[in-house]
Design an enzyme around this catalytic site. Structure first.
Site, mmCIF file in Angstrom:
data_model
loop_
_atom_site.group_PDB
_atom_site.id
_atom_site.type_symbol
_atom_site.label_atom_id
_atom_site.label_comp_id
_atom_site.label_asym_id
_atom_site.label_seq_id
_atom_site.Cartn_x
_atom_site.Cartn_y
_atom_site.Cartn_z
ATOM 1 N N LYS A 125 2.962 9.495 8.452
ATOM 2 C CA LYS A 125 2.075 9.285 9.608
ATOM 3 C C LYS A 125 2.563 9.846 10.954
ATOM 4 O O LYS A 125 1.959 10.766 11.480
ATOM 5 C CB LYS A 125 1.725 7.802 9.715
ATOM 6 C CG LYS A 125 0.822 7.369 8.538
ATOM 7 C CD LYS A 125 0.253 5.992 8.713
ATOM 8 C CE LYS A 125 -0.888 5.723 7.753
ATOM 9 N NZ LYS A 125 -0.494 5.143 6.454
ATOM 10 N N PHE A 167 0.864 -1.185 0.000
ATOM 11 C CA PHE A 167 0.000 0.000 0.000
ATOM 12 C C PHE A 167 0.898 1.231 0.000
ATOM 13 O O PHE A 167 1.744 1.380 0.873
ATOM 14 C CB PHE A 167 -0.916 0.037 1.227
ATOM 15 C CG PHE A 167 -1.841 1.221 1.207
ATOM 16 C CD1 PHE A 167 -3.031 1.191 0.490
ATOM 17 C CD2 PHE A 167 -1.504 2.399 1.861
ATOM 18 C CE1 PHE A 167 -3.871 2.297 0.437
ATOM 19 C CE2 PHE A 167 -2.345 3.510 1.814
ATOM 20 C CZ PHE A 167 -3.526 3.457 1.094
ATOM 21 N N ASP A 219 9.314 2.678 1.691
ATOM 22 C CA ASP A 219 8.128 3.402 2.162
ATOM 23 C C ASP A 219 7.998 3.158 3.666
ATOM 24 O O ASP A 219 7.527 2.100 4.101
ATOM 25 C CB ASP A 219 6.896 2.905 1.405
ATOM 26 C CG ASP A 219 5.612 3.638 1.827
ATOM 27 O OD1 ASP A 219 5.620 4.287 2.887
ATOM 28 O OD2 ASP A 219 4.608 3.531 1.094
HETATM 29 C C1 LIG Z 1 -0.804 5.315 5.063
HETATM 30 C C2 LIG Z 1 0.225 4.925 4.092
HETATM 31 C C3 LIG Z 1 0.455 5.669 2.923
HETATM 32 C C4 LIG Z 1 -0.422 6.847 2.528
HETATM 33 O O1 LIG Z 1 -0.341 7.892 3.415
HETATM 34 P P1 LIG Z 1 -1.470 9.061 3.333
HETATM 35 O O2 LIG Z 1 -0.988 10.061 4.337
HETATM 36 O O3 LIG Z 1 -2.768 8.435 3.701
HETATM 37 O O4 LIG Z 1 -1.459 9.583 1.958
HETATM 38 C C5 LIG Z 1 1.505 5.307 2.107
HETATM 39 N N1 LIG Z 1 2.285 4.247 2.409
HETATM 40 C C6 LIG Z 1 2.089 3.510 3.521
HETATM 41 C C7 LIG Z 1 3.008 2.371 3.808
HETATM 42 C C8 LIG Z 1 1.045 3.806 4.388
HETATM 43 O O5 LIG Z 1 0.827 3.042 5.464
#
Ligand SMILES: *Cc1c(COP(=O)(O)O)cnc(C)c1O
Length: 397
Positions: free
Chosen positions: A257, A140, A225
């Site tokens: 986050k 994701f 990521d």
């Molecule tokens: C939550 C998340 C995203 C997206 O972040 P947003 O602030 O919602 O755009 C991207 N990569 C990972 C691994 C995530 O958990």
């Protein structure tokens, strides 16, 4: 099924929000540390943390003070000009990532990944050079069109085709599968250290190290990521540190986050040689790294360092994991540090378990139809962990 834990008033139900989320089950009005309160004054233990965001806990006094002071000093001037708070945060992040890098600030995780993807294309020479990005099934990476295209979940792609080209998906955890997808149009491999939204699935041992080697051999960028795993959540500053050896770094790291403890802010860090592929005018954002967000981030990083929160997450994560593993209806516990999922016995519906936990005052989420995600603040106490485990024990009994 109406999943409201408590009646939510009609005014709220008529509120003109787009239906991208299921109807909310609770309306929260206040938080403190690991606790939340709803309108009726009911107390909840927050073991979700706004999806891994409020790592220092709700209403952290130092973050609140920094944000209030910044709001009364200077809120915004745009990235055409310099401000102090963002410069400090960039330096701190770079120090934690080994030094010698540069940072682009964003407002979200998806935007941090957009920056990484555009950087990879710029670095690779664009459509006449290397421009494609390999990522894993189950991953994701966000909801904007390119981040969605990178996300390895075909069901999320379906309604929005055609998506931007340039993304290839390979089996998660399989270095050979990634190697087989490389040709001379591929610029980068994008990977999470623990697939978060994909079900809290840690990379198998050696996976990131294997991808690092592959990228070194073939001259590709390794983009990690860390939007969900970064900043102490897994028990180390960064999730990749569990797998890459000492001194081995990704080329690009994305964060969001936990960085603002609830104030929206993200970051894309890259080695300077890579970041230097961007030229003025190539990329931009009106808000990214603006003073309010940067003041929050500066305080978050300072508190995490001072209070040794990655280490705290490691210890607390062990206690939570041990508690979950003792529950008869839990078959396995996976994840790292304070990013855990309890896989329930066959026949258990995680959504029903989540709704009942919420009714009893424990906030979690059903990260898959059969697994409950637990991601409390890194400051969670042993007593709060024990309370959460006994609430789970009650529901699962
Ligand atoms: C939550 C998340 C995203 C997206 O972040 P947003 O602030 O919602 O755009 C991207 N990569 C990972 C691994 C995530 O958990």
């Amino acid at each position: 099924m109406t999943a409201h834990a408590f009646p939510v008033d009609h005014e709220l139900e008529r509120c003109p929000f787009m239906p991208t989320y299921a109807p909310p089950q609770v309306l929260f009005v206040r938080g403190r540390g690991t606790e939340l309160w709803d309108e009726a004054g009911r107390r909840y233990l927050d073991f979700l943390c706004g999806l891994g965001v409020t790592s220092l806990g709700h209403a952290h006094p130092e973050v609140a003070a920094a944000v209030a002071e910044q709001a009364a000093t200077l809120l915004h001037v745009s990235n055409l000009f310099a401000t102090r708070p963002a410069a400090g945060v960039a330096a701190t992040l770079d120090r934690h990532l080994g030094g010698g890098g540069q940072v682009f600030f964003t407002n979200s995780g998806a935007e941090a990944n957009e920056c990484a993807i555009k950087l990879a294309r710029r670095w690779g020479g664009g459509q006449h050079g290397r421009w494609q990005v390999i990522s894993a099934y189950g991953s994701f990476h966000g909801r904007t069109l390119a981040a969605l295209a990178a996300t390895g979940q075909p069901t999320k792609h379906e309604p929005f085709q055609p998506l931007p080209p340039g993304f290839r998906h390979v089996a998660w955890g399989d270095v050979d599968a990634a190697a087989a997808a490389v040709d001379d149009t591929v610029a980068a491999v994008l990977v999470e250290p623990v697939q978060g939204e994909g079900g809290v699935v840690p990379a198998p041992p050696g996976y990131l190290a294997g991808l690092r080697e592959l990228c070194d051999d073939l001259g590709l960028l390794l983009i990690v990521d860390e939007v969900q795993t970064g900043l102490g959540r897994t028990g180390r500053w960064f999730g990749f540190q569990h797998d890459l050896g000492e001194g081995v770094q990704p080329d690009v790291v994305t964060l969001a986050k936990a960085l603002g403890n609830g104030v929206p802010v993200g970051a894309c860090w890259a080695r300077a040689e890579v970041a230097g592929s961007f030229r003025p005018g190539d990329h931009g954002t009106t808000y990214g790294g603006q003073p309010l967000a940067a003041a929050a981030a500066a305080t978050v990083l300072a508190v995490m360092e001072r209070d040794g929160l990655p280490g705290r997450a490691d210890a607390a994560g062990r206690r939570l994991r041990a508690g979950l593993e003792r529950l008869p209806a839990v078959c396995t516990v996976r994840g790292r540090g304070l990013l855990l999922a309890a896989e329930l016995e066959p026949g258990c519906d995680a959504r029903l378990v989540q709704a009942e936990l919420l009714r009893r005052g424990l906030v979690t989420n059903a990260v898959t139809p059969t697994a409950i995600r637990l991601a409390p603040a890194l400051i969670v106490t042993d007593d709060e962990i024990d309370e959460a485990v006994s609430l789970l024990a009650g529901v699962l009994a």
